[in-house]
Design a protein around this motif. Structure first.
Motif, short mmCIF file in Angstrom:
data_model
loop_
_atom_site.label_atom_id
_atom_site.label_comp_id
_atom_site.label_asym_id
_atom_site.label_seq_id
_atom_site.Cartn_x
_atom_site.Cartn_y
_atom_site.Cartn_z
N ARG A 134 -7.86 -52.21 15.21
CA ARG A 134 -7.37 -50.85 15.48
C ARG A 134 -6.08 -50.64 14.71
NH1 ARG A 134 -9.28 -52.68 19.99
NH2 ARG A 134 -7.44 -53.81 20.58
N ARG A 153 -13.82 -40.95 12.26
CA ARG A 153 -14.31 -42.00 13.16
C ARG A 153 -15.46 -41.47 14.00
NH1 ARG A 153 -10.12 -43.78 17.47
NH2 ARG A 153 -10.85 -41.89 18.43
N THR A 175 -8.50 -45.40 9.73
CA THR A 175 -9.80 -46.07 9.70
C THR A 175 -10.31 -46.38 8.30
OG1 THR A 175 -10.95 -43.94 9.75
CG2 THR A 175 -10.50 -45.00 11.88
#
Length: 175
Positions: free
Chosen positions: A156, A35, A98
């Motif tokens: 998220r 990320r 992610t």
């Protein structure tokens, strides 16, 4: 996707640009980019989260190596016009999820997922990750109910620190 803090579209755009600039070099060095986040303000912060491709836990030396490489690229490309603080870290045990591969790799563990839209009447989900289908649908079991969340609807996602996750992490360190 971002972790705990909401970021605006400008910061997300900067983070995406930086990710595109540094990812090839990070990958060539044997790391996987997890990320990139950029938070502007009085003391802007650029956070880069990465992990080793070989599965060995990240060390301080790994973070320093990534920091030097990213700094060199960012000094040349100059995507951020103001002074900022660079922070490089590993994802940790209760890591953010992610990439689509994360949802396969960590199937069976407890997760928290926040969606950017209502899915079956809710935006927040917590339960056992069942995986991700080829069509990009993430499956999670909350009690007796299975939910299907489109990958592109996830704002998220992160692993929840549980005894099972800590045991799996400790077992991985032994190998």
């Amino acid at each position: 996707m971002n972790d705990e803090d909401e970021i605006g579209p400008v910061q997300a755009g900067v983070a995406s640009k930086i990710e595109a600039l540094i990812e090839p070099a990070i990958d060539a060095m044997g790391y996987a980019l997890v990320r990139v986040q950029y938070a502007g303000g009085q003391r802007p912060l650029l956070q880069i989260m990465a992990e080793r491709q070989d599965g060995v836990p990240m060390s301080v030396d790994d973070c320093a190596e990534i920091s030097r490489a990213a700094s060199a690229i960012l000094d040349v490309e100059d995507p951020i016009s103001e002074a900022y603080h660079l922070e490089v870290s590993s994802p940790g045990i209760d890591r953010p999820l992610t990439r689509k591969t994360d949802f396969t790799r960590f199937a069976g563990f407890e997760v928290r997922i926040d969606a950017d839209r209502l899915i079956e009447g809710r935006k927040r989900f917590r339960g056992r990750l069942l995986g991700i289908a080829e069509n990009g649908i993430v499956r999670i079991r909350d009690g007796e109910t299975d939910f299907q969340i489109p990958f592109n609807a996830i704002a998220r996602a992160k692993l929840i620190l549980t005894d099972d996750l800590m045991k799996a992490s400790a077992d991985a360190l032994k190998n």
